[in-house]
Write a protein that holds these residues in place. Structure first.
Motif, PDB file in Angstrom:
ATOM      1  N   HIS A  23      36.396  34.323  29.983  1.00 37.55           N
ATOM      2  CA  HIS A  23      36.119  35.023  31.237  1.00 37.55           C
ATOM      3  C   HIS A  23      34.727  35.674  31.208  1.00 37.55           C
ATOM      4  O   HIS A  23      33.985  35.640  32.191  1.00 37.55           O
ATOM      5  N   HIS A  72      32.997  41.271  38.659  1.00 43.51           N
ATOM      6  CA  HIS A  72      33.404  41.130  37.253  1.00 43.51           C
ATOM      7  C   HIS A  72      32.999  42.367  36.443  1.00 43.51           C
ATOM      8  O   HIS A  72      33.713  42.762  35.520  1.00 43.51           O
ATOM      9  N   TRP A 119      40.229  38.140  44.929  1.00 40.62           N
ATOM     10  CA  TRP A 119      40.345  39.468  44.332  1.00 40.62           C
ATOM     11  C   TRP A 119      41.228  40.357  45.197  1.00 40.62           C
ATOM     12  O   TRP A 119      41.253  40.210  46.422  1.00 40.62           O
ATOM     13  N   ASP A 154      40.821  40.747  39.443  1.00 40.80           N
ATOM     14  CA  ASP A 154      40.514  39.314  39.555  1.00 40.80           C
ATOM     15  C   ASP A 154      41.825  38.531  39.562  1.00 40.80           C
ATOM     16  O   ASP A 154      42.613  38.643  38.625  1.00 40.80           O
ATOM     17  N   HIS A 158      41.203  31.480  36.501  1.00 38.89           N
ATOM     18  CA  HIS A 158      40.444  31.542  35.242  1.00 38.89           C
ATOM     19  C   HIS A 158      40.632  32.896  34.547  1.00 38.89           C
ATOM     20  O   HIS A 158      40.364  33.023  33.357  1.00 38.89           O
TER      21      HIS A 158
HETATM   22 FE   LIG Z   1      36.837  36.065  37.094  1.00 40.40          FE
END
Ligand SMILES: [Fe+2]
Length: 191
Positions: A23, A72, A119, A154, A158
């Motif tokens: 990540h 992020h 998100w 998130d 992934h």
């Molecule tokens: Fe992400």
């Protein structure tokens, strides 16, 4: 130019080091792309007539890359706690808005398992003195203009695919909330 931030992510319950490493590499890609995009746009602008279409498309892409970077950062920064919600100004504001912390959390978690990639954010509307849980598709679609982000969760696959199956998204969400650093979240609300 933007620089890649570092985060101390050790002993995160429910998320493996391998998952976090993958990540973090994706996050680094967003920082790289933001810088590359800015450089390319500056280059194209020297001959904007020739590069008008390419330049416009790159500028349209900026929100995706920039928010991919910034969301992020908000996510990893806050993944350093034990999930305990401290009794402070934010907890009081959440209770005023949703009736209880549990009611807020239930809505936040339920939004996290909605279909799609993106998100779930807890945002603060200082003008109206209220809070909202919102869904953002990709990284840039659905933000509320000018509202500071307090929590960024998130829910792209992934973020959890190394440790959880797609059908276990709710387990990943519990892990995220169990590691949430409320001191950081409170600080985002009060400063
Ligand atoms: Fe992400």
């Amino acid at each position: 130019m933007y620089s890649e931030q570092t985060f101390s992510l050790e002993n995160i319950q429910g998320l493996s080091q391998k998952q976090l490493e993958i990540h973090l590499k994706l996050y680094a890609g967003y920082v790289k792309n933001v810088n590359a995009l800015m450089a390319k746009v500056a280059e194209y602008k020297k001959d904007s007539e020739t590069h008008a279409i390419a330049c416009a498309e790159l500028m349209r892409r900026f929100g995706f890359e920039f928010n991919g970077m910034r969301l992020h950062e908000l996510y990893f920064e806050s993944l350093t706690g034990n999930g305990e919600i401290m009794d402070g100004l934010l907890a009081h504001a959440i209770t005023a808005r949703w009736g209880s912390i549990d009611a807020w959390k239930t809505e936040f978690q339920a939004m996290g398992v909605m279909r799609g990639i993106g998100w779930v954010l807890l945002v603060h509307d200082p003008k109206a003195n209220t809070l909202h849980n919102i869904w953002v598709s990709d990284h840039e679609l659905g933000h509320l203009g000018g509202l500071p982000i307090l929590i960024a969760m998130d829910v792209w696959e992934h973020a959890f695919m190394v440790d959880y199956l797609p059908a276990q998204r709710n387990e990943y969400i519990k892990s995220f909330l169990n590691n949430l650093n409320w001191n950081i979240v409170e600080k985002r609300f009060t400063t």
